[in-house]
Design a protein around this motif. Structure first.
Motif, PDB file in Angstrom:
ATOM      1  N   SER A  34       5.615  -2.999  10.735  1.00 38.75           N
ATOM      2  CA  SER A  34       4.411  -3.674  10.245  1.00 38.75           C
ATOM      3  C   SER A  34       4.606  -5.178  10.060  1.00 38.75           C
ATOM      4  O   SER A  34       3.639  -5.922  10.001  1.00 38.75           O
ATOM      5  CB  SER A  34       4.006  -3.078   8.888  1.00 38.75           C
ATOM      6  OG  SER A  34       4.983  -3.403   7.914  1.00 38.75           O
ATOM      7  N   GLY A  35       5.845  -5.603   9.925  1.00 36.79           N
ATOM      8  CA  GLY A  35       6.100  -7.011   9.617  1.00 36.79           C
ATOM      9  C   GLY A  35       5.892  -7.326   8.144  1.00 36.79           C
ATOM     10  O   GLY A  35       5.963  -8.481   7.746  1.00 36.79           O
ATOM     11  N   GLN A  36       5.620  -6.295   7.337  1.00 32.98           N
ATOM     12  CA  GLN A  36       5.448  -6.516   5.900  1.00 32.98           C
ATOM     13  C   GLN A  36       6.701  -6.076   5.135  1.00 32.98           C
ATOM     14  O   GLN A  36       7.602  -5.496   5.710  1.00 32.98           O
ATOM     15  CB  GLN A  36       4.243  -5.730   5.387  1.00 32.98           C
ATOM     16  CG  GLN A  36       2.926  -6.240   5.948  1.00 32.98           C
ATOM     17  CD  GLN A  36       1.838  -5.193   5.872  1.00 32.98           C
ATOM     18  OE1 GLN A  36       1.960  -4.207   5.160  1.00 32.98           O
ATOM     19  NE2 GLN A  36       0.777  -5.402   6.626  1.00 32.98           N
ATOM     20  N   VAL A  37       6.673  -6.324   3.838  1.00 33.52           N
ATOM     21  CA  VAL A  37       7.828  -5.941   3.023  1.00 33.52           C
ATOM     22  C   VAL A  37       7.772  -4.444   2.721  1.00 33.52           C
ATOM     23  O   VAL A  37       6.731  -3.926   2.325  1.00 33.52           O
ATOM     24  CB  VAL A  37       7.835  -6.737   1.695  1.00 33.52           C
ATOM     25  CG1 VAL A  37       9.023  -6.347   0.834  1.00 33.52           C
ATOM     26  CG2 VAL A  37       7.855  -8.235   1.970  1.00 33.52           C
ATOM     27  N   GLY A  38       8.877  -3.752   2.916  1.00 31.66           N
ATOM     28  CA  GLY A  38       8.960  -2.340   2.549  1.00 31.66           C
ATOM     29  C   GLY A  38       9.325  -2.223   1.078  1.00 31.66           C
ATOM     30  O   GLY A  38      10.088  -3.036   0.565  1.00 31.66           O
ATOM     31  N   VAL A  39       8.751  -1.218   0.392  1.00 30.26           N
ATOM     32  CA  VAL A  39       9.001  -1.097  -1.052  1.00 30.26           C
ATOM     33  C   VAL A  39       9.592   0.279  -1.378  1.00 30.26           C
ATOM     34  O   VAL A  39       9.135   1.302  -0.865  1.00 30.26           O
ATOM     35  CB  VAL A  39       7.705  -1.327  -1.856  1.00 30.26           C
ATOM     36  CG1 VAL A  39       7.957  -1.146  -3.352  1.00 30.26           C
ATOM     37  CG2 VAL A  39       7.163  -2.727  -1.587  1.00 30.26           C
TER      38      VAL A  39
ATOM     39  N   GLU B 153       0.821  -1.211   0.000  1.00 30.69           N
ATOM     40  CA  GLU B 153       0.000   0.000   0.000  1.00 30.69           C
ATOM     41  C   GLU B 153       0.850   1.253   0.000  1.00 30.69           C
ATOM     42  O   GLU B 153       0.411   2.310  -0.418  1.00 30.69           O
ATOM     43  CB  GLU B 153      -0.915  -0.001   1.229  1.00 30.69           C
ATOM     44  CG  GLU B 153      -2.094  -0.945   1.027  1.00 30.69           C
ATOM     45  CD  GLU B 153      -2.669  -1.444   2.337  1.00 30.69           C
ATOM     46  OE1 GLU B 153      -2.161  -1.047   3.401  1.00 30.69           O
ATOM     47  OE2 GLU B 153      -3.623  -2.234   2.284  1.00 30.69           O
ATOM     48  N   THR B 154       2.072   1.131   0.508  1.00 30.35           N
ATOM     49  CA  THR B 154       2.919   2.307   0.632  1.00 30.35           C
ATOM     50  C   THR B 154       4.247   2.072  -0.076  1.00 30.35           C
ATOM     51  O   THR B 154       4.861   1.027   0.098  1.00 30.35           O
ATOM     52  CB  THR B 154       3.184   2.614   2.125  1.00 30.35           C
ATOM     53  OG1 THR B 154       1.933   2.596   2.808  1.00 30.35           O
ATOM     54  CG2 THR B 154       3.825   3.963   2.315  1.00 30.35           C
ATOM     55  N   ILE B 155       4.646   3.063  -0.867  1.00 34.64           N
ATOM     56  CA  ILE B 155       5.940   3.001  -1.552  1.00 34.64           C
ATOM     57  C   ILE B 155       6.716   4.249  -1.155  1.00 34.64           C
ATOM     58  O   ILE B 155       6.158   5.343  -1.103  1.00 34.64           O
ATOM     59  CB  ILE B 155       5.750   3.027  -3.087  1.00 34.64           C
ATOM     60  CG1 ILE B 155       4.904   1.840  -3.551  1.00 34.64           C
ATOM     61  CG2 ILE B 155       7.091   3.041  -3.811  1.00 34.64           C
ATOM     62  CD1 ILE B 155       4.308   2.054  -4.936  1.00 34.64           C
ATOM     63  N   PHE B 156       7.994   4.077  -0.855  1.00 33.60           N
ATOM     64  CA  PHE B 156       8.834   5.226  -0.574  1.00 33.60           C
ATOM     65  C   PHE B 156       9.758   5.388  -1.776  1.00 33.60           C
ATOM     66  O   PHE B 156      10.420   4.429  -2.185  1.00 33.60           O
ATOM     67  CB  PHE B 156       9.641   4.989   0.702  1.00 33.60           C
ATOM     68  CG  PHE B 156       8.757   4.744   1.900  1.00 33.60           C
ATOM     69  CD1 PHE B 156       8.235   5.807   2.624  1.00 33.60           C
ATOM     70  CD2 PHE B 156       8.412   3.452   2.269  1.00 33.60           C
ATOM     71  CE1 PHE B 156       7.396   5.582   3.714  1.00 33.60           C
ATOM     72  CE2 PHE B 156       7.573   3.219   3.356  1.00 33.60           C
ATOM     73  CZ  PHE B 156       7.057   4.292   4.077  1.00 33.60           C
ATOM     74  N   GLY B 157       9.758   6.559  -2.369  1.00 31.40           N
ATOM     75  CA  GLY B 157      10.554   6.655  -3.584  1.00 31.40           C
ATOM     76  C   GLY B 157      10.897   8.060  -4.004  1.00 31.40           C
ATOM     77  O   GLY B 157      10.522   9.057  -3.357  1.00 31.40           O
ATOM     78  N   TYR B 158      11.632   8.085  -5.104  1.00 30.81           N
ATOM     79  CA  TYR B 158      12.096   9.356  -5.678  1.00 30.81           C
ATOM     80  C   TYR B 158      12.241   9.136  -7.178  1.00 30.81           C
ATOM     81  O   TYR B 158      12.960   8.231  -7.604  1.00 30.81           O
ATOM     82  CB  TYR B 158      13.455   9.721  -5.068  1.00 30.81           C
ATOM     83  CG  TYR B 158      13.747  11.199  -5.091  1.00 30.81           C
ATOM     84  CD1 TYR B 158      13.594  11.975  -3.943  1.00 30.81           C
ATOM     85  CD2 TYR B 158      14.189  11.830  -6.256  1.00 30.81           C
ATOM     86  CE1 TYR B 158      13.872  13.334  -3.947  1.00 30.81           C
ATOM     87  CE2 TYR B 158      14.453  13.193  -6.268  1.00 30.81           C
ATOM     88  CZ  TYR B 158      14.299  13.932  -5.111  1.00 30.81           C
ATOM     89  OH  TYR B 158      14.560  15.283  -5.120  1.00 30.81           O
ATOM     90  N   PRO B 159      11.570   9.928  -8.003  1.00 33.79           N
ATOM     91  CA  PRO B 159      11.619   9.669  -9.450  1.00 33.79           C
ATOM     92  C   PRO B 159      12.910  10.159 -10.098  1.00 33.79           C
ATOM     93  O   PRO B 159      13.700  10.860  -9.482  1.00 33.79           O
ATOM     94  CB  PRO B 159      10.418  10.455  -9.978  1.00 33.79           C
ATOM     95  CG  PRO B 159      10.214  11.549  -8.997  1.00 33.79           C
ATOM     96  CD  PRO B 159      10.700  11.064  -7.665  1.00 33.79           C
ATOM     97  N   GLY B 160      13.080   9.771 -11.337  1.00 37.54           N
ATOM     98  CA  GLY B 160      14.244  10.193 -12.109  1.00 37.54           C
ATOM     99  C   GLY B 160      14.123   9.625 -13.509  1.00 37.54           C
ATOM    100  O   GLY B 160      13.204   8.844 -13.789  1.00 37.54           O
ATOM    101  N   GLY B 161      15.062   9.977 -14.367  1.00 33.29           N
ATOM    102  CA  GLY B 161      14.949   9.663 -15.785  1.00 33.29           C
ATOM    103  C   GLY B 161      14.655   8.209 -16.096  1.00 33.29           C
ATOM    104  O   GLY B 161      13.719   7.894 -16.833  1.00 33.29           O
ATOM    105  N   ALA B 162      15.436   7.302 -15.512  1.00 30.80           N
ATOM    106  CA  ALA B 162      15.346   5.905 -15.921  1.00 30.80           C
ATOM    107  C   ALA B 162      14.164   5.171 -15.309  1.00 30.80           C
ATOM    108  O   ALA B 162      13.905   4.027 -15.660  1.00 30.80           O
ATOM    109  CB  ALA B 162      16.644   5.180 -15.569  1.00 30.80           C
ATOM    110  N   ILE B 163      13.434   5.829 -14.405  1.00 35.08           N
ATOM    111  CA  ILE B 163      12.276   5.134 -13.820  1.00 35.08           C
ATOM    112  C   ILE B 163      10.977   5.884 -14.167  1.00 35.08           C
ATOM    113  O   ILE B 163       9.911   5.618 -13.618  1.00 35.08           O
ATOM    114  CB  ILE B 163      12.461   4.944 -12.288  1.00 35.08           C
ATOM    115  CG1 ILE B 163      11.506   3.849 -11.761  1.00 35.08           C
ATOM    116  CG2 ILE B 163      12.326   6.246 -11.515  1.00 35.08           C
ATOM    117  CD1 ILE B 163      11.749   3.390 -10.355  1.00 35.08           C
ATOM    118  N   MET B 164      11.080   6.805 -15.113  1.00 40.84           N
ATOM    119  CA  MET B 164       9.906   7.623 -15.456  1.00 40.84           C
ATOM    120  C   MET B 164       8.716   6.814 -15.968  1.00 40.84           C
ATOM    121  O   MET B 164       7.571   7.139 -15.630  1.00 40.84           O
ATOM    122  CB  MET B 164      10.290   8.731 -16.421  1.00 40.84           C
ATOM    123  CG  MET B 164      10.972   9.865 -15.663  1.00 40.84           C
ATOM    124  SD  MET B 164      11.342  11.285 -16.641  1.00 40.84           S
ATOM    125  CE  MET B 164       9.723  11.890 -17.019  1.00 40.84           C
TER     126      MET B 164
END
Lengths: 588, 196
Positions: A87-92, A41-52
């Motif tokens: 949370s015991g879940q996988v962080g993304v 449900e939650t993603i921690f991220g930062y965009p950039g050219g190669a992941i647009m």
């Protein structure tokens, strides 16, 4: 209450708005659909050219996926770690190629050594550009190989569903760990015939859990039943295995005193009658000394880190060692096991509990009590009830305990404040202690606390950070400003890089070499990010300030000035045995 | 414990990057790899690494556990020299005219079990398969006769006691490994246990 974006209500069928039947979709859509299918449900991220392309697809997934834009990729991965630990879940994590990916390195190493399940998806340059020194191209797979449980580069979109399924399975099964999936931009853009997502349940070359061998469990039970001075030491394996209940039953039936490593803390409540405290360099006196007096040492889900064992040739030489671990590589790695009980402790502990006799060890427990008293007299009392005007870190934690009643998630950074917080914090619930144990990553706490606040929004998240560590990742205040997770920040400011200073004082003739650190006006800094704050230095203000912080709607920064040259004791000086633990400077 | 030569045999999936993953397990601990060979194995789709190092048994056992821990590794074994049959292949390039002129050289080559692979007007390439000393000896022998080039392959080794990997692979393909999986055979021999 400030609006913390709560978890989306689970929908009947979690599938992308873009996908109706088996049809042509882009690699990017397949990535996001995989995340939805894995209940992310939650993603921690930062965009950039190669992941647009992935970010472009994310635009249509706002309903299902909550993306938190961090201020630096290191913040993203620490937040994902905090999320996973709470949370015991996988962080993304999402990050772009090149610098985006290299900024993840510290967090990957941290997650690897602390067995935290994280899946990082990094963008990569087009496949035809690989190896050409293209703009923002880095060899992410080779950089991250030693610090990931698994990594894989995708250059063809058709691989995406199966690879992501594998990534999640590997990250969370067995001994958890970080996984990096590097996806080239052409694969993100490529359309392919998508047949839906299928979770991975088996990889033939990978056995997450060793087979439980009854013979060893029986041998362990025999040793325990015959023991006169048995001692349990437990680590994060209990928490990672969701075996807190099984563990508590084992402890209570066996009647054996149990001490935790820093990573195992909160697996049972800290005030459990058989919980005798923390192990390790700055752990409690009794658990360290009595490690070298017990006759049977039962190690559960812990890896005999050097900060726990001190000098290995002086560690528990008299004891028979029973080692329960899910990772066969940990058995005999540092301490030779008399009986290795391989397996998931959620399976092995109930078997063991059934075979052991119900017992009590009043005299043996009394010994722990005696050492406790000695530590109380020489260290704890003065730390918690100081006679000088200057505040101590310990009394801050004591006041905090009274206000949170031990129900908060405590996220610590690295250094003196970390040791003091872990020595004195009360914790009633599991997954309450989030800290960088193995890698000792300064700058971990602030982003990890952000992640923890998303991981378990039902509890208070209190980050306790030193003045040095806070300055390493303070840009994440921007993330708090924008997304408003509820994070209470306590800076214990002693105007020093305190732990290094302590060592320089004790072992380098007080040659204070570059440990004198100047700080900005933290309250002003927080104010700049729209976060209310306060700075105190006097005892009468302590309780009210903490109360104000906890009662505040949303995040709050509280700077507390503490004694400049206070030391953390007890201490097992490096290179000495655990029984050579000292209680004060004079004994060093 | 004394250091000695161990041959590590690793069965793996054939995956890009796995060589690096295995190699860094050694380099991280500052252990030199004496020889490394990758090849197909007796099982289709399963790859086989043969790695030679000089270490104590304790270290080798731990290394094997770290290797087996890698997701794409099926199994790692370690053996002493007595427990394996091994060979290395060496190639020697020598000027053809010297061999043609000196009868002695031909005799020497025959004595060392060398076989001509290519004979050209200007040079001849011989091959010898054998142990390290054997291939080393021939270098010394050929040096006075103008040895032009020498190269030796990594070690390949067969484990004397092994039944091969076909049966074992079947166990890996099950979700739940059966009771008779490999490690049970060592149940009463704590020292030998190093597998998953």
């Amino acid at each position: 209450m400030q609006t913390l974006k709560l978890k989306a209500t689970p929908k009947e069928k979690k599938s992308s708005p873009a996908i109706k039947h088996a049809q042509e979709v882009s690699g990017s859509v397949a990535v996001l659909d995989a995340l939805v299918a894995e209940n992310v449900e939650t993603i921690f991220g930062y965009p950039g050219g190669a992941i647009m392309p992935i970010y472009d697809a994310l635009y249509d997934y706002k309903e299902q996926l909550n993306h938190i834009l961090v201020r630096h990729e290191q913040g993203a991965i620490h937040a994902a770690q905090g999320f996973a630990r709470a949370s015991g879940q996988v962080g993304v994590v999402f990050a772009t190629s090149g610098p985006g990916a290299t900024n993840l390195v510290t967090g990957l190493a941290d997650a690897m050594i602390d067995s935290t399940p994280v899946v990082c998806i990094t963008g990569q340059v087009f496949a035809h550009l690989l190896g050409t020194d293209a703009f923002q191209e880095t060899d992410v797979i080779n950089i991250t190989t030693p610090i990931t449980k698994w990594n894989y580069q995708v250059t063809d979109a058709t691989e995406i569903p199966a690879v992501l399924a594998k990534a999640f399975y590997i990250a969370k099964s067995g001994r958890p760990g970080p996984v990096v999936i590097d996806i080239t931009k052409n694969a993100q853009l490529q359309k392919f015939n998508y047949a839906g997502y299928e979770k991975c349940e088996h990889i033939r070359s990978y056995r997450p859990k060793p087979i439980v061998r009854k013979e060893y469990v029986e041998q362990a039970a025999e040793l325990i039943n015959a023991a006169e001075k048995p001692f349990i030491i437990f680590g994060q394996g209990v928490i990672l295995g969701n075996a807190e209940k099984e563990f508590q039953q084992f402890v209570e039936k066996s009647g054996i005193p149990a001490a935790w490593t820093i990573m195992g803390m909160s697996a049972i409540p800290t005030d459990h009658p058989l919980g005798v405290g923390m192990l390790g360099m700055h752990g409690n006196y009794g658990p360290n000394v009595l490690t070298n007096e017990c006759d049977v040492l039962i190690a559960i889900g812990m890896r005999f880190d050097d900060r726990v064992t001190g000098r290995l040739d002086k560690y528990a030489k008299q004891a028979k060692v029973i080692h329960l671990d899910i990772d066969p590589a940990e058995i005999d790695k540092n301490v030779k096991a008399t009986v290795p009980v391989w397996g998931d402790c959620k399976e092995t502990l109930p078997l063991l509990t059934e075979m052991i006799k119900q017992k009590v060890y009043p005299q043996w427990l009394q010994k722990f009590q005696e050492y406790r008293q000695k530590e109380e007299d020489k260290v704890i009392y003065e730390e918690l009830n100081p006679t000088t005007e200057v505040l101590t870190m310990g009394e801050v934690i004591k006041e905090l305990n009274e206000l949170t009643k031990g129900d908060a998630i405590i996220v610590t950074d690295v250094g003196q404040h970390q040791m003091v917080a872990c020595r004195y914090a009360k914790m009633n619930q599991t997954k309450s202690n989030i800290t960088s144990g193995g890698l000792g990553t300064m700058g971990y706490a602030l982003p990890a606390a952000i992640g923890a606040a998303y991981g378990d929004p039902s509890r208070h998240t209190v980050a306790i950070i030193g003045d040095g560590g806070f300055q390493m990742t303070l840009q994440e205040l921007g993330t708090i400003m924008q997304f408003k997770p509820n994070v209470k920040i306590i800076i214990l400011n002693n105007n020093f890089l305190g732990m290094v200073r302590q060592w320089q004082q004790l072992f380098h003739e007080k040659r204070y070499s570059f440990v004198d650190i100047t700080s900005p006006d933290f309250v002003q800094v927080a104010k700049g990010f729209g976060i209310p704050g306060k700075s105190i230095s006097k005892r009468p203000d302590l309780k009210n300030a903490l109360k104000e912080m906890l009662d505040n709607d949303g995040s709050f920064l509280l700077e507390i000035m503490v004694g400049k040259e206070n030391n953390v004791f007890p201490m097992v000086p490096q290179g000495r045995g655990v029984a050579e633990i000292v209680l004060c400077r004079e004994e060093v | 414990m004394q250091k000695q030569e161990y041959t590590i045999t690793v069965y793996t999936e054939n995956q890009i990057g796995l060589l690096n993953r295995i190699a860094i397990i050694f380099s991280r601990r500052k252990i030199n790899i004496e020889s490394l060979n990758t090849s197909p194995s007796e099982v289709d789709s399963v790859h086989r690494f043969t790695i030679v190092i000089n270490e104590t048994e304790d270290v080798v056992r731990k290394l094997c556990r770290q290797i087996e821990k890698q997701v794409e590794v099926l199994k790692a074994y370690y053996n002493t020299e007595e427990e394996i049959i091994w060979q290395e292949l060496a190639l020697y390039k020598v000027p053809t005219d010297v061999i043609a002129e000196e009868v002695k050289v031909e005799r020497l080559l025959r004595e060392h079990g060398a076989k001509a692979v290519v004979i050209r007007k200007d040079y001849t390439v011989f091959e010898v398969a054998g142990k390290r000393e054997e291939t080393d000896n021939l270098i010394k022998v050929l040096e006075p006769y103008g040895l032009i080039e020498f190269v030796r392959s990594a070690r390949v080794a067969i484990i004397k006691d092994s039944d091969g990997f076909h049966k074992k692979l079947k166990e890996f393909e099950y979700h739940q490994p059966g009771e008779d999986t490999s490690e049970n055979e060592f149940l009463s021999e704590n020292e030998k246990v190093f597998s998953m």
